[in-house]
Design an enzyme around this catalytic site. Structure first.
Site, PDB file in Angstrom:
ATOM      1  N   SER A 152       0.834  -1.197   0.000  1.00 48.54           N
ATOM      2  CA  SER A 152       0.000   0.000   0.000  1.00 48.54           C
ATOM      3  C   SER A 152       0.878   1.260   0.000  1.00 48.54           C
ATOM      4  O   SER A 152       1.635   1.473  -0.940  1.00 48.54           O
ATOM      5  CB  SER A 152      -0.969  -0.044   1.187  1.00 48.54           C
ATOM      6  OG  SER A 152      -1.976   0.930   1.054  1.00 48.54           O
ATOM      7  N   ASP A 228     -10.094  -5.608  -3.570  1.00 46.83           N
ATOM      8  CA  ASP A 228      -9.511  -4.560  -2.730  1.00 46.83           C
ATOM      9  C   ASP A 228     -10.416  -3.325  -2.777  1.00 46.83           C
ATOM     10  O   ASP A 228     -10.649  -2.758  -3.846  1.00 46.83           O
ATOM     11  CB  ASP A 228      -8.125  -4.230  -3.272  1.00 46.83           C
ATOM     12  CG  ASP A 228      -7.303  -3.313  -2.375  1.00 46.83           C
ATOM     13  OD1 ASP A 228      -7.890  -2.401  -1.755  1.00 46.83           O
ATOM     14  OD2 ASP A 228      -6.081  -3.501  -2.324  1.00 46.83           O
ATOM     15  N   HIS A 261      -7.380  -5.981   0.588  1.00 46.24           N
ATOM     16  CA  HIS A 261      -6.206  -5.133   0.805  1.00 46.24           C
ATOM     17  C   HIS A 261      -5.366  -5.560   2.007  1.00 46.24           C
ATOM     18  O   HIS A 261      -4.311  -4.984   2.253  1.00 46.24           O
ATOM     19  CB  HIS A 261      -6.680  -3.683   1.011  1.00 46.24           C
ATOM     20  CG  HIS A 261      -5.594  -2.649   0.872  1.00 46.24           C
ATOM     21  ND1 HIS A 261      -5.001  -2.349  -0.329  1.00 46.24           N
ATOM     22  CD2 HIS A 261      -4.995  -1.832   1.795  1.00 46.24           C
ATOM     23  CE1 HIS A 261      -4.097  -1.398  -0.154  1.00 46.24           C
ATOM     24  NE2 HIS A 261      -4.062  -1.066   1.122  1.00 46.24           N
TER      25      HIS A 261
END
Length: 282
Positions: A152, A228, A261
């Site tokens: 991320s 995600d 995610h």
């Protein structure tokens, strides 16, 4: 303070440690985790390569070590795992703890230029200068034996730091990275606050823009979950894919149906990433 052992834990024949040290770059103590595989504990051991993992928003030096399940594979491969914190802490800066996506635990792996962030938010210099020197001194990690991985915000960091510092990292990978931060709310907020209004300064910290401008990195491995919740608004892997294709930058982008995610996804692909790095660092 110098160097302080916070805790150490036997793990797959090696040691998972958490440490704190005085950082001349940040100007405050910084915490990091280091997993030493069993090969590092042998009476006579050749220097081992290290993989630095950059965590995402709200995370710290413990997150990957606790959640990813990476130590078993690192023990097999003889790979040190290094997990720095995601920002300075205890800065006393007003507003540092007001938002989960800016300030504390949201350093974005750049050196801030704007007040009041500039004195301590210097994560790029910390990761690319102070940390490699520290790893060489404390753990005998040789020059040229560093890989870089992130998730991320940390995936953004892995991509951009490798592109901005050619030759420093021999291998690069990312899971669900922020690929084009100039074009997403997280990136616009961070760049505006840390760097100011000059979009040219932003482009110097945007992986897609850097590749388009001619920067190159070792072959990239990127995994992205198709379930995600941040994919459409924040991550934009298709823009990275197009930039790499047009520029001739080697990229393996794998898309995974049903994956989100979080760390269940990271744990599902981490073995592939560690093997990708170990092959390049051998």
């Amino acid at each position: 303070m110098g160097w302080e052992v916070l805790s150490e834990h036997a793990c797959f024949g090696g040691v998972q440690g958490f440490y704190r040290h005085t950082s001349s770059t940040i100007g405050l103590p910084m915490r990091l985790g280091v997993y030493r595989p069993p090969q590092a504990l042998a009476p006579t051991v050749a220097p081992l390569p290290a993989l630095i993992y950059l965590a995402g928003l709200t995370c710290n030096e413990e997150t990957f070590a606790i959640k990813a399940g990476a130590q078993r594979v690192a023990a097999e491969l003889g790979l040190l795992l290094v997990t720095p914190d995601t920002s300075p802490r205890g800065t006393g800066v007003a507003g540092a703890d007001d938002a989960w996506d800016f300030g504390t635990a949201a350093g974005f792996y750049l050196d801030a230029k704007q007040a009041p962030w500039a004195p301590h938010w210097r994560m790029e210099s910390y990761i690319t200068q102070e940390l490699p020197a520290l790893l060489a001194e404390r753990f005998a990690v040789p020059a040229g034996a560093l890989g870089l991985m992130g998730h991320s915000m940390g995936g953004h960091g892995a991509l951009t730091l490798a592109l901005r510092h050619p030759g420093l990292f021999a291998s690069v990978s990312a899971v669900a990275p922020i690929c084009a931060p100039m074009q997403c709310p997280w990136g616009v907020k961070a760049f505006s606050g840390y760097l100011g209004a000059d979009r040219a300064a932003w482009a110097a910290h945007d992986a897609t823009a850097l590749i388009t401008a001619g920067h190159r990195a070792p072959p990239l491995l990127v995994d992205q979950g198709e379930a995600d919740k941040f994919l459409a608004e924040q991550l934009h892997p298709h823009l990275l894919e197009a930039a790499c294709r047009d520029a001739g930058q080697a990229l393996t982008l794998r898309r995974h149906a049903g994956c989100d995610h979080g760390y269940y996804f990271i744990a599902s692909v981490v073995q592939d990433h560690l093997r990708h790095h170990a092959a390049a660092l051998a």
